[in-house]
Design a protein around this motif. Structure first.
Motif, PDB file in Angstrom:
ATOM      1  N   GLU A   1      -0.176  -7.205  10.302  1.00 33.72           N
ATOM      2  CA  GLU A   1       0.205  -8.356  11.119  1.00 33.72           C
ATOM      3  C   GLU A   1      -0.993  -8.989  11.818  1.00 33.72           C
ATOM      4  OE1 GLU A   1       3.482  -6.252  13.124  1.00 33.72           O
ATOM      5  OE2 GLU A   1       4.830  -7.633  12.057  1.00 33.72           O
ATOM      6  N   THR A   2      -2.163  -8.519  11.479  1.00 31.79           N
ATOM      7  CA  THR A   2      -3.378  -9.191  11.929  1.00 31.79           C
ATOM      8  C   THR A   2      -3.383 -10.616  11.390  1.00 31.79           C
ATOM      9  OG1 THR A   2      -4.673  -7.167  12.099  1.00 31.79           O
ATOM     10  CG2 THR A   2      -5.877  -9.219  11.710  1.00 31.79           C
ATOM     11  N   ALA A   3      -3.506 -11.578  12.295  1.00 34.10           N
ATOM     12  CA  ALA A   3      -3.411 -12.979  11.901  1.00 34.10           C
ATOM     13  C   ALA A   3      -3.740 -13.854  13.103  1.00 34.10           C
ATOM     14  CB  ALA A   3      -2.001 -13.302  11.400  1.00 34.10           C
ATOM     15  N   VAL A   4      -3.849 -15.131  12.834  1.00 33.72           N
ATOM     16  CA  VAL A   4      -3.876 -16.116  13.913  1.00 33.72           C
ATOM     17  C   VAL A   4      -2.437 -16.572  14.140  1.00 33.72           C
ATOM     18  CG1 VAL A   4      -4.741 -18.345  14.695  1.00 33.72           C
ATOM     19  CG2 VAL A   4      -6.207 -16.842  13.326  1.00 33.72           C
ATOM     20  N   TYR A   5      -2.015 -16.483  15.373  1.00 35.11           N
ATOM     21  CA  TYR A   5      -0.650 -16.842  15.740  1.00 35.11           C
ATOM     22  C   TYR A   5      -0.650 -18.218  16.409  1.00 35.11           C
ATOM     23  CZ  TYR A   5       1.040 -12.198  14.585  1.00 35.11           C
ATOM     24  OH  TYR A   5       1.394 -11.053  13.892  1.00 35.11           O
ATOM     25  N   TYR A   6       0.269 -19.061  15.956  1.00 39.27           N
ATOM     26  CA  TYR A   6       0.360 -20.428  16.455  1.00 39.27           C
ATOM     27  C   TYR A   6       1.743 -20.684  17.042  1.00 39.27           C
ATOM     28  CZ  TYR A   6      -3.640 -21.299  13.340  1.00 39.27           C
ATOM     29  OH  TYR A   6      -4.859 -21.260  12.704  1.00 39.27           O
ATOM     30  N   CYS A   7       1.774 -21.357  18.174  1.00 35.03           N
ATOM     31  CA  CYS A   7       3.065 -21.854  18.639  1.00 35.03           C
ATOM     32  C   CYS A   7       3.205 -23.305  18.205  1.00 35.03           C
ATOM     33  CB  CYS A   7       3.229 -21.717  20.147  1.00 35.03           C
ATOM     34  SG  CYS A   7       2.237 -22.830  21.154  1.00 35.03           S
ATOM     35  N   THR A   8       4.438 -23.718  18.044  1.00 35.61           N
ATOM     36  CA  THR A   8       4.715 -25.079  17.610  1.00 35.61           C
ATOM     37  C   THR A   8       5.974 -25.589  18.299  1.00 35.61           C
ATOM     38  OG1 THR A   8       5.009 -26.527  15.687  1.00 35.61           O
ATOM     39  CG2 THR A   8       6.047 -24.366  15.590  1.00 35.61           C
ATOM     40  N   GLN A   9       6.047 -26.879  18.443  1.00 37.31           N
ATOM     41  CA  GLN A   9       7.201 -27.531  19.053  1.00 37.31           C
ATOM     42  C   GLN A   9       7.820 -28.470  18.033  1.00 37.31           C
ATOM     43  OE1 GLN A   9       6.772 -30.607  22.353  1.00 37.31           O
ATOM     44  NE2 GLN A   9       7.700 -28.935  23.521  1.00 37.31           N
ATOM     45  N   ALA A  10       9.132 -28.520  18.001  1.00 36.77           N
ATOM     46  CA  ALA A  10       9.818 -29.422  17.085  1.00 36.77           C
ATOM     47  C   ALA A  10       9.418 -30.872  17.343  1.00 36.77           C
ATOM     48  CB  ALA A  10      11.319 -29.263  17.238  1.00 36.77           C
ATOM     49  N   LYS A  11       9.399 -31.647  16.299  1.00 40.52           N
ATOM     50  CA  LYS A  11       9.054 -33.056  16.449  1.00 40.52           C
ATOM     51  C   LYS A  11      10.170 -33.822  17.158  1.00 40.52           C
ATOM     52  CE  LYS A  11       7.796 -37.203  13.838  1.00 40.52           C
ATOM     53  NZ  LYS A  11       7.575 -37.781  12.493  1.00 40.52           N
ATOM     54  N   ASN A  12      11.399 -33.502  16.783  1.00 42.71           N
ATOM     55  CA  ASN A  12      12.548 -34.234  17.309  1.00 42.71           C
ATOM     56  C   ASN A  12      13.379 -33.352  18.238  1.00 42.71           C
ATOM     57  OD1 ASN A  12      11.962 -36.571  15.684  1.00 42.71           O
ATOM     58  ND2 ASN A  12      12.740 -35.406  13.943  1.00 42.71           N
ATOM     59  N   ARG A  13      14.013 -33.983  19.177  1.00 40.27           N
ATOM     60  CA  ARG A  13      14.887 -33.253  20.092  1.00 40.27           C
ATOM     61  C   ARG A  13      16.026 -32.585  19.344  1.00 40.27           C
ATOM     62  NH1 ARG A  13      15.859 -37.284  25.281  1.00 40.27           N
ATOM     63  NH2 ARG A  13      13.694 -37.347  25.972  1.00 40.27           N
TER      64      ARG A  13
ATOM     65  N   GLN B   1      -0.798 -16.928  10.511  1.00 41.78           N
ATOM     66  CA  GLN B   1      -1.532 -17.108   9.257  1.00 41.78           C
ATOM     67  C   GLN B   1      -2.604 -16.035   9.167  1.00 41.78           C
ATOM     68  OE1 GLN B   1      -3.155 -21.041   8.602  1.00 41.78           O
ATOM     69  NE2 GLN B   1      -3.235 -20.686   6.394  1.00 41.78           N
ATOM     70  N   ALA B   2      -2.458 -15.184   8.163  1.00 44.34           N
ATOM     71  CA  ALA B   2      -3.448 -14.149   7.899  1.00 44.34           C
ATOM     72  C   ALA B   2      -4.508 -14.707   6.962  1.00 44.34           C
ATOM     73  CB  ALA B   2      -2.767 -12.941   7.270  1.00 44.34           C
ATOM     74  N   PRO B   3      -5.690 -14.105   6.938  1.00 52.60           N
ATOM     75  CA  PRO B   3      -6.756 -14.598   6.065  1.00 52.60           C
ATOM     76  C   PRO B   3      -6.311 -14.646   4.606  1.00 52.60           C
ATOM     77  CG  PRO B   3      -7.609 -12.984   7.610  1.00 52.60           C
ATOM     78  CD  PRO B   3      -6.121 -12.981   7.770  1.00 52.60           C
ATOM     79  N   GLY B   4      -6.524 -15.796   3.990  1.00 46.09           N
ATOM     80  CA  GLY B   4      -6.190 -15.950   2.589  1.00 46.09           C
ATOM     81  C   GLY B   4      -4.724 -16.114   2.283  1.00 46.09           C
TER      82      GLY B   4
END
Length: 128
Positions: free
Chosen positions: A90-102, A39-42
């Motif tokens: 590509e300056t941004a905050v980078y987030y990792c995420t995991q799926a909710k379901n298997r 997510q980049a600013p704005g």
């Protein structure tokens, strides 16, 4: 309780490389797809890359294909994002995420997974 702890962000010059890591705990890591968003600013949060639970399939945003590589080490409960040839935009905050379901994928088509399985975010600054 799922915990995702990211590391590896920072400042890099355009054209340079960074490697992000995300260590997961709380569930059987090898049963869940993982992904990176940014997510980049704005701007809206956008999909960057995803990987299936066993690592056999990967998905990328068109903008990063050929430059970024997502991988995982199920023995270490960790997912990685190798970023090469970085661009200032590509300056941004980078987030990792995991799926909710298997056994459900995360891709540009699926968008962010439901649930609240996100890392704290890792700032990447690419200077031009």
């Amino acid at each position: 309780q799922v915990q995702l702890v990211e590391s590896g962000g920072g400042l890099v010059q355009a054209g340079g490389s960074l490697r992000l890591s995300c260590a997961a705990s709380g569930r059987t890591f090898s049963s869940y797809a993982m992904a990176w968003f940014r997510q980049a600013p704005g701007k809206e949060r956008e999909f960057v890359a995803g990987i299936t639970w066993g690592g056999s399939n990967t998905y990328y945003a068109d903008s990063v294909k050929g430059r970024f590589t997502i991988s995982r080490d199920n023995a270490a409960n960790t997912v990685y994002l190798q970023m090469n040839s970085l661009k200032a935009e590509e300056t941004a905050v980078y987030y990792c995420t995991q799926a909710k379901n298997r056994y459900t994928i995360i891709s540009a088509r699926t968008g962010p997974p439901p649930g609240d399985y996100w890392g704290q975010g890792n700032q990447v600054i690419v200077s031009s």
